[in-house]
Every structure is written in structure tokens, then in C-alpha cells.
Design a protein around this motif. Structure first.
Motif, short mmCIF file in Angstrom:
data_model
loop_
_atom_site.label_atom_id
_atom_site.label_comp_id
_atom_site.label_asym_id
_atom_site.label_seq_id
_atom_site.Cartn_x
_atom_site.Cartn_y
_atom_site.Cartn_z
N THR A 1 0.85 -1.18 0.00
CA THR A 1 0.00 0.00 0.00
C THR A 1 0.89 1.24 0.00
O THR A 1 1.89 1.29 0.71
CB THR A 1 -0.91 0.02 1.25
OG1 THR A 1 -1.69 -1.18 1.25
CG2 THR A 1 -1.82 1.22 1.26
N TYR B 1 -3.25 3.92 -1.97
CA TYR B 1 -3.43 3.05 -3.13
C TYR B 1 -2.79 1.70 -2.84
O TYR B 1 -1.73 1.63 -2.24
CB TYR B 1 -2.79 3.67 -4.37
CG TYR B 1 -3.47 4.93 -4.83
CD1 TYR B 1 -4.41 4.89 -5.85
CD2 TYR B 1 -3.20 6.15 -4.23
CE1 TYR B 1 -5.05 6.05 -6.28
CE2 TYR B 1 -3.84 7.31 -4.64
CZ TYR B 1 -4.76 7.25 -5.67
OH TYR B 1 -5.40 8.39 -6.07
N MET C 1 -1.27 -1.88 -4.36
CA MET C 1 -0.69 -2.51 -5.54
C MET C 1 -0.58 -4.00 -5.28
O MET C 1 -0.21 -4.42 -4.17
CB MET C 1 0.73 -1.99 -5.79
CG MET C 1 0.80 -0.79 -6.67
SD MET C 1 2.47 -0.46 -7.23
CE MET C 1 3.26 0.04 -5.73
N MET D 1 2.89 -1.01 -11.32
CA MET D 1 2.19 0.23 -10.96
C MET D 1 0.86 0.33 -11.71
O MET D 1 0.01 1.13 -11.35
CB MET D 1 3.08 1.42 -11.22
CG MET D 1 4.24 1.48 -10.22
SD MET D 1 5.29 2.90 -10.48
CE MET D 1 6.77 2.09 -11.02
N LEU E 1 -2.41 -0.31 -9.50
CA LEU E 1 -2.81 0.62 -8.43
C LEU E 1 -4.33 0.74 -8.35
O LEU E 1 -5.00 0.96 -9.35
CB LEU E 1 -2.25 2.02 -8.70
CG LEU E 1 -0.85 2.32 -8.23
CD1 LEU E 1 -0.47 3.74 -8.64
CD2 LEU E 1 -0.68 2.14 -6.75
#
Length: 129
Positions: free
Chosen positions: A11, A98, A100, A115, A118
Motif C-alpha cells: 500500500t 493506493y 498494488m 504500478m 494501483l
């Protein structure tokens, strides 16, 4: 197909310049004492390399587990790394965190995160009690 789960979760909390690696991910990495963040801007990947000693060729971060609500994780703070990621990804809302997803290369003690995975975490309203 094997039954081994090599999924990884990290995160990124933009409001607090914080990266949180979940304990299950660290377990799959062999519970390293140190980690190093590696970024590949061309492929939009971030990797977390684990080691039992400080790594050369960059900044190593000592791993210290902290309990966050019901889960254990390790947190790292880096405004420089966060700004580099935001520059690569583009517009992100600094009021949110966010998540991942990725996977762990167990043999090499590396967690890889795209990425492109996300996903915005909706913040819970503060509790009154």
C-alpha cells in the motif's frame, strides 16, 4: 498448477509519504531484515528486494514490524521515492492511499509490483469512540 500462493500486496499512502508492505508478503520473501526499493520506470514496476544484511548500491531500509489495526505490516517513509512514483504514474489524489498487487520471486527474495495495478483505497471516516 501448484498450490503455492506467491501473491504480494503493498500500500502506498500519499498523504503520509508511506509505503506499507504486508506481513504475508514479507513472509513469502523469507522475512528479510532489510529491504531495498528498486524502480523500473520504463516497465512501470517497483520491486522490493529482501536481504538479511544491508544492501550496497542504494539505500537499505531496516525492517521493523508494526501492528496496524488488525494486521501486521512494515512501513517505510520516503518523500523522494513517492514523488518519483507520482511523476511516473501521473495524477494521483494525495488524500487517498493506493494498493498494488504483485508477486514474490521466493528464490530471489524479491516482490514485484506493477504500478498498473494501483487501486484507490477508500478511507474510512474517523470513529467517534
Amino acid at each position: 498448477m501448484g498450490s503455492t500462493d506467491n501473491s504480494a500486496i503493498m500500500t502506498i499512502d500519499l498523504k503520509w509519504n508511506r509505503f506499507r508492505i504486508h506481513k504475508s508478503t514479507l513472509n513469502k520473501m523469507g522475512n528479510p531484515q532489510y529491504v531495498q526499493f528498486l524502480v523500473n520506470p520504463e516497465e512501470m514496476f517497483i520491486a522490493v528486494l529482501g536481504s538479511n544484511r544491508p544492501l550496497t548500491g542504494g539505500t537499505s531500509n531496516r525492517v521493523k514490524l508494526v501492528q496496524t489495526s488488525r494486521h501486521y505490516s512494515v512501513e517505510f517513509y520516503s518523500n523522494t521515492l513517492l514523488c518519483a512514483l507520482v511523476n511516473m504514474i501521473g495524477t494521483l489524489d494525495f488524500q487517498y492511499s493506493y494498493r498494488m498487487s504483485g508477486e514474490v520471486d521466493v528464490a530471489n527474495r524479491v516482490a514485484y509490483f506493477s504500478m498498473k495495478t494501483l487501486k484507490k483505497n477508500e478511507r474510512r471516516p474517523p470513529s467517534d469512540g
